[in-house]
Design a protein around this motif. Structure first.
Motif, mmCIF file in Angstrom:
data_model
loop_
_atom_site.group_PDB
_atom_site.id
_atom_site.type_symbol
_atom_site.label_atom_id
_atom_site.label_comp_id
_atom_site.label_asym_id
_atom_site.label_seq_id
_atom_site.Cartn_x
_atom_site.Cartn_y
_atom_site.Cartn_z
ATOM 1 N N MET A 199 0.828 -1.203 0.000
ATOM 2 C CA MET A 199 0.000 0.000 0.000
ATOM 3 C C MET A 199 0.865 1.257 0.000
ATOM 4 S SD MET A 199 -2.989 1.209 0.041
ATOM 5 C CE MET A 199 -3.862 2.643 0.483
ATOM 6 N N ASN A 200 1.895 1.275 0.812
ATOM 7 C CA ASN A 200 2.753 2.449 0.916
ATOM 8 C C ASN A 200 3.497 2.699 -0.388
ATOM 9 O OD1 ASN A 200 4.066 4.625 1.955
ATOM 10 N ND2 ASN A 200 5.478 3.459 3.197
ATOM 11 N N ASN A 201 3.899 1.628 -1.074
ATOM 12 C CA ASN A 201 4.610 1.772 -2.330
ATOM 13 C C ASN A 201 3.702 2.334 -3.422
ATOM 14 O OD1 ASN A 201 6.818 1.664 -3.939
ATOM 15 N ND2 ASN A 201 6.729 -0.533 -4.310
ATOM 16 N N ALA A 202 2.444 1.954 -3.431
ATOM 17 C CA ALA A 202 1.503 2.477 -4.419
ATOM 18 C C ALA A 202 1.230 3.965 -4.192
ATOM 19 C CB ALA A 202 0.204 1.692 -4.371
ATOM 20 N N VAL A 203 1.113 4.370 -2.948
ATOM 21 C CA VAL A 203 0.891 5.784 -2.632
ATOM 22 C C VAL A 203 2.102 6.612 -3.035
ATOM 23 C CG1 VAL A 203 0.550 7.404 -0.734
ATOM 24 C CG2 VAL A 203 -0.727 5.276 -0.777
ATOM 25 N N LEU A 204 3.289 6.094 -2.787
ATOM 26 C CA LEU A 204 4.510 6.794 -3.176
ATOM 27 C C LEU A 204 4.611 6.939 -4.692
ATOM 28 C CD1 LEU A 204 7.146 8.028 -2.136
ATOM 29 C CD2 LEU A 204 8.183 5.776 -2.387
ATOM 30 N N THR A 205 4.212 5.922 -5.423
ATOM 31 C CA THR A 205 4.230 5.981 -6.878
ATOM 32 C C THR A 205 3.250 7.025 -7.400
ATOM 33 O OG1 THR A 205 4.792 3.636 -6.949
ATOM 34 C CG2 THR A 205 3.964 4.622 -8.975
ATOM 35 N N ILE A 206 2.064 7.071 -6.832
ATOM 36 C CA ILE A 206 1.067 8.068 -7.240
ATOM 37 C C ILE A 206 1.546 9.474 -6.911
ATOM 38 C CG2 ILE A 206 -1.267 8.919 -6.775
ATOM 39 C CD1 ILE A 206 -2.099 5.985 -6.466
ATOM 40 N N MET A 207 2.162 9.643 -5.753
ATOM 41 C CA MET A 207 2.666 10.962 -5.360
ATOM 42 C C MET A 207 3.798 11.426 -6.272
ATOM 43 S SD MET A 207 0.817 11.989 -2.957
ATOM 44 C CE MET A 207 1.684 13.254 -2.113
#
Length: 98
Positions: A1-9
């Protein structure tokens, strides 16, 4: 989950800049794209500074201050442009009135 949020950001500033490149007909759309770039950088820069273990509170405040100044100057320019030319089309700035 954290990796997906970082990618979107990380993709938000790139998407906002792409939006600015393709929406250059109206001055209001250009201003909205600039606001999108500013707001995505307000989210992106502190996230990257947090990953580097650097203090990030001052940088977020500085970016928000520049965003507010950019918005007020852009709105003033748009109002003066619409009063002078009657519309907010960017093409009306470059056409010669003969």
């Amino acid at each position: 989950m954290n990796n997906a949020v970082l990618t979107i950001m990380c993709l938000l500033p790139i998407l906002a800049m792409t939006n600015m490149l393709f929406n250059q007909t109206h001055f209001l759309m250009t201003l909205l794209s600039l606001e999108g770039i500013t707001l995505s950088l307000v989210l992106f820069v502190p996230l990257m500074l947090m990953g580097a273990h650097a203090p990030n509170t001052a940088m977020a405040v500085i970016l928000l201050t520049f965003g507010a100044c950019e918005a007020s100057i852009g709105l003033g320019l748009m109002v003066s442009m619409s009063r002078s030319y009657g519309n907010d089309m960017l093409k009306s700035l470059t056409s010669s009135k003969c």
